[in-house]
Write a protein that holds these residues in place. Structure first.
Motif, short mmCIF file in Angstrom:
data_model
loop_
_atom_site.label_atom_id
_atom_site.label_comp_id
_atom_site.label_asym_id
_atom_site.label_seq_id
_atom_site.Cartn_x
_atom_site.Cartn_y
_atom_site.Cartn_z
N SER A 155 0.84 -1.18 0.00
CA SER A 155 0.00 0.00 0.00
C SER A 155 0.88 1.24 0.00
O SER A 155 1.85 1.33 0.75
N ASN A 201 -3.04 0.21 -3.93
CA ASN A 201 -2.76 -1.07 -3.30
C ASN A 201 -2.40 -2.10 -4.36
O ASN A 201 -3.01 -2.13 -5.44
N ASN A 232 0.62 5.78 -0.72
CA ASN A 232 -0.34 6.86 -0.86
C ASN A 232 0.31 8.17 -1.21
O ASN A 232 1.54 8.32 -1.16
#
Lengths: 113, 111
Positions: free
Chosen positions: A20, A75, A22
């Motif tokens: 993951s 992801n 971001n």
């Protein structure tokens, strides 16, 4: 100017693990994009997100456009060795001089077999 | 289906030399871009051309010039190369709200 904060800067994971990453911004974007760059190549578009709250999948990849339009995540499920590379987020606002992509600094992914 | 083609792929220059990096796209895109990529710095915009006949500075334009020769071609020129311009250079093109299509890069070393 607009800046994107992408995290983590690097990841070293075991094959089969989920990943993951971001991206956050101090300003809003109309479009969020995720690119992957293989060693020695140019970035290639993975996923494009056009609406706040949008959740989009592309095989083992899933990305979401944050509801505030200031963030996005990517992801990767069940990582494999060919997932190795640098992943870039990018924000886009349309029109005129703002019709340019703003890139994060990338997340370098290493996968151990 | 070549997409975006950059030449050359590799180049070594001596300080003070000049050269032009070539870029051509066959997708009829209006906008074209030149980026440089340095370790830990991501992709930084040098110059862009929103449409044929127009060019504008990006984030790091100093030491570079560009020419939008026609709709297909957008070249980047280094008039007097410096070691700080050692980098990987990427050309890209875009149409509408879609993301960019990148070339495979030019790896430039200035010694």
């Amino acid at each position: 100017g607009q800046q994107l904060n992408q995290s983590p800067q690097s990841m070293f994971i075991q094959e089969g693990e989920d990943v993951s990453m971001n991206c956050t911004s101090s300003s809003i974007f109309n479009t969020w994009l995720w690119y992957k760059q293989d060693p020695g190549e140019g970035p290639v578009l993975l996923i494009a997100l056009y609406k706040a709250g949008e959740l989009t999948s592309n095989g083992r990849l899933t990305a979401q456009f944050g509801i505030t339009r200031k963030d996005s995540f990517l992801n990767i499920s069940a990582s494999i060795p060919s997932d190795v590379g640098i992943y870039f987020c990018a924000g886009l606002n349309y029109g005129g001089s703002q019709g340019n992509l703003i890139f994060g600094k990338g997340t370098k992914l290493s996968v151990k077999p | 289906n070549a997409g975006v083609t950059q030449t050359p792929k590799f180049q070594v220059l001596k300080t003070g030399q000049s050269m032009t990096l070539q870029c051509a796209q066959d997708m009829n895109h209006n906008s074209m871009y030149w980026y440089r990529q340095d370790p830990g710095m991501g992709l930084r915009l040098i110059y862009y051309s929103a449409s044929e006949g127009t060019t504008d500075k990006g984030e790091v334009p100093n030491g570079y010039n560009v020419s939008r020769l026609n709709k297909r071609e957008f070249s980047l020129r280094l008039e007097s190369a410096a070691p700080s311009q050692t980098s990987v250079y990427f050309c890209a093109s875009r149409q509408g709200s879609f993301g960019y299509t990148f070339g495979s890069g030019t790896r430039l070393t200035v010694v």
